[in-house]
Design an enzyme around this catalytic site. Structure first.
Site, PDB file in Angstrom:
ATOM      1  CE1 TYR A   1      13.248  -7.130  -0.258  1.00  0.00           C
ATOM      2  CE2 TYR A   1      11.730  -7.515   2.277  1.00  0.00           C
ATOM      3  CZ  TYR A   1      11.901  -6.637   0.883  1.00  0.00           C
ATOM      4  OH  TYR A   1      11.633  -5.593   1.018  1.00  0.00           O
TER       5      TYR A   1
ATOM      6  NE  ARG B   1       6.786  -9.419  -4.848  1.00  0.00           N
ATOM      7  CZ  ARG B   1       6.293  -8.173  -3.614  1.00  0.00           C
ATOM      8  NH1 ARG B   1       5.291  -7.534  -3.940  1.00  0.00           N
ATOM      9  NH2 ARG B   1       5.960  -8.518  -2.019  1.00  0.00           N
TER      10      ARG B   1
ATOM     11  CE  LYS C   1       9.014  -7.788  -0.780  1.00  0.00           C
ATOM     12  NZ  LYS C   1       9.276  -6.703  -0.517  1.00  0.00           N
TER      13      LYS C   1
ATOM     14  CD  GLU D   1       8.739   1.265  -5.301  1.00  0.00           C
ATOM     15  OE1 GLU D   1       7.792   0.432  -4.874  1.00  0.00           O
ATOM     16  OE2 GLU D   1      10.008   0.584  -5.616  1.00  0.00           O
TER      17      GLU D   1
HETATM   18  N1  PDD Z   1       8.191  -3.773   1.398  1.00  0.00           N
HETATM   19  N2  PDD Z   1       7.450  -0.815  -2.860  1.00  0.00           N
HETATM   20  C1  PDD Z   1       8.324  -1.212  -2.377  1.00  0.00           C
HETATM   21  C2  PDD Z   1       9.645  -0.614  -2.056  1.00  0.00           C
HETATM   22  C3  PDD Z   1       8.896  -2.338  -1.446  1.00  0.00           C
HETATM   23  O1  PDD Z   1       9.639  -2.402  -0.693  1.00  0.00           O
HETATM   24  C4  PDD Z   1       7.379  -3.073  -0.743  1.00  0.00           C
HETATM   25  C5  PDD Z   1       7.380  -3.991   0.368  1.00  0.00           C
HETATM   26  C6  PDD Z   1       6.395  -2.582  -1.769  1.00  0.00           C
HETATM   27  C7  PDD Z   1       5.075  -3.270  -1.223  1.00  0.00           C
HETATM   28  O2  PDD Z   1       5.003  -4.531  -1.600  1.00  0.00           O
HETATM   29  P1  PDD Z   1       3.567  -5.859  -0.464  1.00  0.00           P
HETATM   30  O3  PDD Z   1       2.105  -4.871  -0.973  1.00  0.00           O
HETATM   31  O4  PDD Z   1       3.336  -6.793  -1.413  1.00  0.00           O
HETATM   32  O5  PDD Z   1       4.615  -5.587   0.583  1.00  0.00           O
HETATM   33  C8  PDD Z   1       6.409  -1.646  -2.494  1.00  0.00           C
HETATM   34  C9  PDD Z   1       8.337  -4.798   2.576  1.00  0.00           C
HETATM   35  C10 PDD Z   1       7.108  -5.226   3.520  1.00  0.00           C
HETATM   36  C11 PDD Z   1       9.103  -4.610   3.396  1.00  0.00           C
HETATM   37  O6  PDD Z   1      10.295  -4.242   2.915  1.00  0.00           O
HETATM   38  O7  PDD Z   1       9.276  -5.208   4.615  1.00  0.00           O
END
Ligand code: PDD
Length: 290
Positions: A37, A56, A153, A185
């Site tokens: 996703y 990504r 992801k 993270e």
């Molecule tokens: N989450 N790390 C994890 C585990 C994440 O699920 C996310 C993003 C990030 C940050 O990635 P980005 O900057 O590309 O959004 C880091 C999204 C926002 C979500 O699951 O809603």
């Protein structure tokens, strides 16, 4: 949502009312979490960091050998059409791609001609004026018990959901995940700290974390603002004693962290560098949005 405010969502080529949207019970996303996703934020009706998110998505799909028979231009057109149909000004577009359904449950991947499932929907949300952005969040640490390919992801979000619930039960707003004493993270964001000698630190990319699109954009901004940058892992204790901490993600931009496991970070209020980076990120995103 009531009937009057039904969203229009996208499912496999069709724009339909959310109550009419269906996916097979044999879809591998449903049975096996066999899907990936992306979440792209929307400011002023336009998409933030869109090429990064689609890049990504391509990497995630390729890593799992899930077909992605739509090019970036087509995906942009679908995102834009959904934003238009839902009159979305600020919020997110969620996209999910699964390996589809072979009409039964089977661990093995189905034949290569099986159609992947593509679903998108919008979420209206105040992002710029979010209270968490102004006041910061408190985080509680949890063991990082996710699988070992966090650079992909995937929709396997049960453990992040559990970690967020445990953090909530501990009186915090979000969870930070910890492995071998080091912060990997946040449950849905990347982690940062500012040391007392004014160096910004964020964990280096590896299979232990998701390569955040917001993280990459903020790294570029930090360079523009002439901040010292270091990519390395840090411990919970080091973060607790840092001058500032914050998290980055598509839906939270740059959000200050004011306490970790009940220990205040800095003076327990949002830090100056986080505030500046948040403002710069929002400004730059508005300018570059598609
Ligand atoms: N989450 N790390 C994890 C585990 C994440 O699920 C996310 C993003 C990030 C940050 O990635 P980005 O900057 O590309 O959004 C880091 C999204 C926002 C979500 O699951 O809603």
């Amino acid at each position: 949502m009531d009937e009057m405010t039904q969203r229009t969502v996208y499912v496999n080529g069709d724009y339909v009312a959310e109550r009419d949207a269906t996916v097979s019970i044999f879809d591998r996303g449903f049975l096996l979490a066999d899907g990936v996703y992306e979440v792209s934020s929307v400011l002023g009706g336009k998409l933030v960091d869109f090429p990064g998110h689609m890049g990504r998505l391509k990497r995630s799909a390729a890593a799992l050998e899930i077909a992605l028979p739509w090019d970036e231009e087509t995906l942009l057109a679908i995102h834009r059409e959904l934003i238009r149909r839902n009159a979305l000004d600020e919020g997110m577009v969620y996209l999910q791609l699964t390996r589809g359904s072979a009409g039964d449950r089977d661990f093995h991947y189905p034949d290569a001609d099986t159609q992947p499932t593509l679903v998108l929907f919008t979420q209206a949300k105040s992002l710029v004026d979010a209270r968490s952005g102004r006041e910061g969040i408190r985080v509680a640490t949890q063991p990082d018990w996710r699988w070992a390919r966090r650079d992909i992801k995937t929709v396997q979000l049960l453990y992040p959901a559990m970690a967020k619930m445990a953090a909530k039960a501990a009186g915090a707003d979000d969870a930070w995940l910890v492995e071998d004493g080091m912060v990997t993270e946040g449950a849905s964001n990347n982690v940062w700290m500012l040391t007392h000698d004014a160096t910004l630190v964020t964990r280096e990319l590896s299979s232990a974390i998701l390569p955040g699109i917001t993280r990459a954009a903020v790294m570029t901004l930090a360079e523009t603002l002439a901040l010292q940058l270091e990519e390395r892992a840090f411990s919970v204790e080091e973060a607790q004693q840092a001058r500032e901490c914050f998290v980055t993600s598509a839906s939270s931009f740059v959000t200050p962290v004011i306490a970790i496991d009940g220990v205040p970070v800095g003076d327990g209020r949002p830090g100056e560098v986080a505030r500046r980076l948040r403002a710069a990120y929002i400004e730059e995103s508005r300018r570059r949005a598609l």
